[in-house]
Design a protein around this motif. Structure first.
Motif, PDB file in Angstrom:
ATOM      1  N   VAL A  77       0.862  -1.181   0.000  1.00 10.83           N
ATOM      2  CA  VAL A  77       0.000   0.000   0.000  1.00 10.83           C
ATOM      3  C   VAL A  77       0.899   1.232   0.000  1.00 10.83           C
ATOM      4  N   HIS A  78       0.629   2.146  -0.895  1.00 11.27           N
ATOM      5  CA  HIS A  78       1.408   3.381  -0.991  1.00 11.27           C
ATOM      6  C   HIS A  78       0.469   4.567  -0.888  1.00 11.27           C
ATOM      7  N   GLU A  79       0.966   5.649  -0.305  1.00  9.17           N
ATOM      8  CA  GLU A  79       0.164   6.859  -0.172  1.00  9.17           C
ATOM      9  C   GLU A  79       0.755   7.979  -1.011  1.00  9.17           C
ATOM     10  N   PHE A  80      -0.131   8.769  -1.567  1.00 10.84           N
ATOM     11  CA  PHE A  80       0.254  10.022  -2.210  1.00 10.84           C
ATOM     12  C   PHE A  80      -0.910  10.980  -2.050  1.00 10.84           C
ATOM     13  N   VAL A  81      -0.627  12.249  -2.204  1.00  7.79           N
ATOM     14  CA  VAL A  81      -1.653  13.269  -2.060  1.00  7.79           C
ATOM     15  C   VAL A  81      -1.868  13.924  -3.416  1.00  7.79           C
ATOM     16  N   MET A  82      -3.141  14.058  -3.790  1.00  4.19           N
ATOM     17  CA  MET A  82      -3.499  14.706  -5.041  1.00  4.19           C
ATOM     18  C   MET A  82      -4.250  15.984  -4.707  1.00  4.19           C
ATOM     19  N   GLU A  83      -3.781  17.100  -5.265  1.00  2.00           N
ATOM     20  CA  GLU A  83      -4.471  18.374  -5.090  1.00  2.00           C
ATOM     21  C   GLU A  83      -4.980  18.822  -6.454  1.00  2.00           C
ATOM     22  N   PRO A  84      -6.275  18.594  -6.724  1.00  2.00           N
ATOM     23  CA  PRO A  84      -6.817  18.973  -8.034  1.00  2.00           C
ATOM     24  C   PRO A  84      -6.790  20.487  -8.230  1.00  2.00           C
ATOM     25  N   ARG A  85      -6.405  20.917  -9.421  1.00  2.00           N
ATOM     26  CA  ARG A  85      -6.378  22.337  -9.777  1.00  2.00           C
ATOM     27  C   ARG A  85      -7.019  22.506 -11.148  1.00  2.00           C
ATOM     28  N   ASP A  86      -7.664  23.665 -11.353  1.00  2.00           N
ATOM     29  CA  ASP A  86      -8.249  23.928 -12.662  1.00  2.00           C
ATOM     30  C   ASP A  86      -7.176  24.472 -13.614  1.00  2.00           C
ATOM     31  N   LYS A  87      -7.572  24.782 -14.845  1.00  2.00           N
ATOM     32  CA  LYS A  87      -6.584  25.200 -15.838  1.00  2.00           C
ATOM     33  C   LYS A  87      -5.933  26.539 -15.516  1.00  2.00           C
ATOM     34  N   TYR A  88      -6.492  27.290 -14.555  1.00  2.00           N
ATOM     35  CA  TYR A  88      -5.910  28.561 -14.134  1.00  2.00           C
ATOM     36  C   TYR A  88      -5.040  28.402 -12.886  1.00  2.00           C
ATOM     37  N   GLY A  89      -4.905  27.153 -12.392  1.00  2.00           N
ATOM     38  CA  GLY A  89      -4.086  26.898 -11.218  1.00  2.00           C
ATOM     39  C   GLY A  89      -4.820  27.051  -9.905  1.00  2.00           C
ATOM     40  N   ASN A  90      -6.138  27.263  -9.930  1.00  2.00           N
ATOM     41  CA  ASN A  90      -6.919  27.393  -8.702  1.00  2.00           C
ATOM     42  C   ASN A  90      -7.135  26.025  -8.084  1.00  2.00           C
ATOM     43  N   SER A  91      -6.900  25.919  -6.801  1.00  2.00           N
ATOM     44  CA  SER A  91      -7.096  24.665  -6.088  1.00  2.00           C
ATOM     45  C   SER A  91      -8.584  24.346  -6.007  1.00  2.00           C
ATOM     46  N   ARG A  92      -8.907  23.077  -6.212  1.00  2.00           N
ATOM     47  CA  ARG A  92     -10.301  22.622  -6.163  1.00  2.00           C
ATOM     48  C   ARG A  92     -10.584  21.935  -4.849  1.00  2.00           C
ATOM     49  N   LEU A  93     -11.765  22.179  -4.285  1.00  2.00           N
ATOM     50  CA  LEU A  93     -12.228  21.350  -3.193  1.00  2.00           C
ATOM     51  C   LEU A  93     -12.767  20.081  -3.826  1.00  2.00           C
ATOM     52  N   VAL A  94     -12.568  18.957  -3.179  1.00  2.00           N
ATOM     53  CA  VAL A  94     -13.020  17.706  -3.757  1.00  2.00           C
ATOM     54  C   VAL A  94     -14.433  17.377  -3.278  1.00  2.00           C
ATOM     55  N   LEU A  95     -15.102  16.591  -4.063  1.00  2.00           N
ATOM     56  CA  LEU A  95     -16.453  16.126  -3.773  1.00  2.00           C
ATOM     57  C   LEU A  95     -17.444  17.262  -3.555  1.00  2.00           C
ATOM     58  N   GLN A  96     -17.475  18.196  -4.497  1.00  2.00           N
ATOM     59  CA  GLN A  96     -18.473  19.254  -4.456  1.00  2.00           C
ATOM     60  C   GLN A  96     -19.747  18.757  -5.118  1.00  2.00           C
ATOM     61  N   SER A  97     -20.857  19.022  -4.550  1.00  2.00           N
ATOM     62  CA  SER A  97     -22.191  18.750  -5.091  1.00  2.00           C
ATOM     63  C   SER A  97     -22.277  17.569  -6.050  1.00  2.00           C
ATOM     64  N   GLY A  98     -22.086  16.389  -5.523  1.00  2.00           N
ATOM     65  CA  GLY A  98     -22.305  15.175  -6.306  1.00  2.00           C
ATOM     66  C   GLY A  98     -21.154  14.730  -7.184  1.00  2.00           C
ATOM     67  N   GLU A  99     -20.010  15.395  -7.095  1.00  2.10           N
ATOM     68  CA  GLU A  99     -18.878  14.970  -7.921  1.00  2.10           C
ATOM     69  C   GLU A  99     -18.362  13.617  -7.452  1.00  2.10           C
ATOM     70  N   LYS A 100     -17.909  12.812  -8.401  1.00  2.00           N
ATOM     71  CA  LYS A 100     -17.273  11.534  -8.090  1.00  2.00           C
ATOM     72  C   LYS A 100     -15.855  11.589  -8.627  1.00  2.00           C
ATOM     73  N   TRP A 101     -14.931  11.137  -7.816  1.00  2.00           N
ATOM     74  CA  TRP A 101     -13.519  11.169  -8.206  1.00  2.00           C
ATOM     75  C   TRP A 101     -13.029   9.740  -8.375  1.00  2.00           C
ATOM     76  N   ASN A 102     -12.352   9.517  -9.482  1.00  6.09           N
ATOM     77  CA  ASN A 102     -11.753   8.216  -9.750  1.00  6.09           C
ATOM     78  C   ASN A 102     -10.297   8.429 -10.125  1.00  6.09           C
ATOM     79  N   ALA A 103      -9.472   7.476  -9.722  1.00  7.55           N
ATOM     80  CA  ALA A 103      -8.059   7.535 -10.093  1.00  7.55           C
ATOM     81  C   ALA A 103      -7.638   6.148 -10.541  1.00  7.55           C
ATOM     82  N   GLU A 104      -6.675   6.124 -11.459  1.00  8.84           N
ATOM     83  CA  GLU A 104      -6.155   4.856 -11.966  1.00  8.84           C
ATOM     84  C   GLU A 104      -4.643   4.921 -12.016  1.00  8.84           C
TER      85      GLU A 104
END
Length: 182
Positions: free
Chosen positions: A132-159
Motif C-alpha cells: 500500500v502506498h500513499e500520495f496526495v493529489m491536489e486537483p487544480r483547474d486550468k488557471y491553477g486554482n485549487s479545487r475542493l473535492v467532492l463538491q455537489s455530487g462529484e465523483k472522483w476516480n483515479a487509476e
C-alpha cells in the motif's frame, strides 16, 4: 381653465435603476451584467450614461472589463475572472449607487485539469507491487486554482497505468480535511 399643467423633467432615479448580476460563475466564464438606468417615472434614462461609474474588485485584477452602452439608458458589463473567490461590483450614477449595489459574485474553480493537478508523496515516485502506498493529489483547474473535492455530487476516480502495457488498476482515494485526496 381650472386645470394647471406643470411639466416635470425626468431625472435619474437610483431606486428605479438596477443591475442583473449572476450570484456565481466559474473561472474563465465570461460574466454578463445587465445595467438598467431609469428615471423617477420608471422609463429608461439615457442621461445617466455620462456619469455611470462601475468598479469591480476581487481576488484578481480584471483588466479586460468591457462596458457596452446601448445609448438608451441600458448598459452591459462583460468581464472574465481567472481567480476563485468573491468579487464585488459597485454601480453608481450621479455619485449615487443604484438599487442593490454593491453586488457580489462568487467565482468557483472549473473542472480539474490533469496538467495543473499536483501530486505529492513517495507513492508517486516509486511503488512496490503488493504494498500500500500513499500520495496526495491536489486537483487544480486550468488557471491553477485549487479545487475542493467532492463538491455537489462529484465523483472522483483515479487509476494507476502501467507504462509498458497500458494496464489500468483502480486506486481507492479518500478525502482529507484540506480538500485534497489521499
Amino acid at each position: 381653465s381650472p386645470f394647471h399643467i406643470h411639466a416635470v423633467n425626468p431625472q435619474w432615479s437610483p431606486t428605479n435603476s438596477f443591475a442583473v448580476v449572476p450570484t456565481q460563475t466559474f473561472c474563465g466564464d465570461v460574466v454578463r451584467v445587465d445595467i438598467t438606468c431609469k428615471d423617477q417615472f420608471g422609463y429608461l434614462y439615457p442621461g445617466a450614461s455620462d456619469t455611470l461609474d462601475i468598479s469591480l474588485s476581487g481576488p484578481a485584477v480584471i483588466d479586460k472589463m468591457k462596458v457596452k452602452d446601448n445609448k438608451d439608458g441600458s448598459h452591459v458589463l462583460f468581464f472574465k475572472a481567472t481567480k476563485i473567490g468573491r468579487y464585488k461590483i459597485e454601480v453608481s450614477a450621479f455619485n449615487d449607487n443604484i438599487r442593490g449595489s454593491p453586488y457580489e459574485i462568487l467565482v468557483l474553480p472549473t473542472r480539474p485539469d490533469p496538467n495543473q493537478t499536483k501530486m505529492e508523496g513517495e507513492g508517486c515516485k516509486k511503488a512496490v507491487a503488493g504494498c500500500v502506498h500513499e500520495f496526495v493529489m491536489e486537483p487544480r483547474d486550468k488557471y491553477g486554482n485549487s479545487r475542493l473535492v467532492l463538491q455537489s455530487g462529484e465523483k472522483w476516480n483515479a487509476e494507476l497505468v502501467e507504462v509498458n502495457t497500458g494496464e489500468k488498476v483502480k486506486i481507492d482515494m479518500k478525502p482529507v480535511k484540506s480538500g485534497k485526496k489521499v
